[in-house]
Design a protein around this motif. Structure first.
Motif, short mmCIF file in Angstrom:
data_model
loop_
_atom_site.label_atom_id
_atom_site.label_comp_id
_atom_site.label_asym_id
_atom_site.label_seq_id
_atom_site.Cartn_x
_atom_site.Cartn_y
_atom_site.Cartn_z
N THR A 64 -3.98 7.82 0.70
CA THR A 64 -4.59 6.49 0.64
C THR A 64 -4.76 5.81 1.99
OG1 THR A 64 -2.46 5.35 0.40
CG2 THR A 64 -3.54 6.12 -1.63
N VAL A 66 -2.45 4.07 3.33
CA VAL A 66 -1.59 2.89 3.31
C VAL A 66 -0.47 3.05 4.33
CG1 VAL A 66 0.05 1.56 1.91
CG2 VAL A 66 -2.12 2.32 0.93
N THR A 68 3.19 1.99 5.96
CA THR A 68 4.49 1.44 5.61
C THR A 68 5.36 1.51 6.86
OG1 THR A 68 4.27 2.31 3.36
CG2 THR A 68 6.48 1.66 4.08
#
Length: 191
Positions: A64, A66, A68
């Protein structure tokens, strides 16, 4: 944050600096460049607005994109107001970073993304530089070159076992200021 049409991470920039550390290579961006992206494992970014805690490391979800923050990020490594960062071409977990105080660091990222300082050295220039393109590593990974925001370019030899840096004799250029540096084959380009 810029993303490609397929949703994968293309580049993330904080302030004037950005870098993506990949499992199979690297991508650096700055001044509007459009990098080609491979699935990254970590993103490392220096914060040029902070005098402490300025090495930010994020894990990147390969599906994705994303981000973190890894545990402990942002990290304090001794740099003050980051000014540039580049990845070693053969050891993708070796990161070289610089700050506005003229310090140059060799960082080694652990498997969890936590940076460990392999070496810190002073370039001898108080106002080191201010763009991410001010650092470049040769394709064979043996040398790092840094600009000084003055007339010189500083060469560093890279210990191939540890990533630690040893300062060489600076080159004086005919330029009034050296902001960016690039290496291609046997040539060093400075602007």
């Amino acid at each position: 944050m810029k993303t490609r049409g397929d949703g994968r991470l293309a580049a993330v920039c904080l302030g004037i600096l950005c870098l993506v550390l990949l499992t199979a290579g690297l991508v650096a961006c700055g001044n509007g460049s459009r990098p080609t992206i491979h699935p990254p494992k970590f993103l490392v970014a220096l914060d040029d607005t902070s005098s402490t805690d300025n090495v930010n490391v994020f894990s990147v979800d390969p599906a994705t994109g994303v981000l973190t923050a890894v545990t402990g990020s942002p990290f304090t490594t001794g740099l003050s107001n980051g000014s540039g960062v580049v990845v070693h071409p053969k050891h993708g977990n070796w990161v070289f970073a610089a700050d506005w105080s003229g310090n140059v660091q060799a960082l080694v990222l652990g498997t969890d993304g936590t940076p460990a300082v392999a070496s810190t050295a002073a370039s001898g220039y108080g106002d080191f530089g201010w763009v991410s393109s001010g650092l470049a590593v040769t394709a064979d990974g043996k040398y790092l070159y840094t600009t000084t925001d003055g007339t010189d370019v500083v060469p560093w030899s890279i210990n191939q076992s540890t990533g630690a840096l040893t300062k060489g004799t600076p080159y004086t250029t005919p330029l009034n200021y050296t902001y960016g540096v690039a290496v291609s084959g046997n040539f060093l380009y400075v602007n």
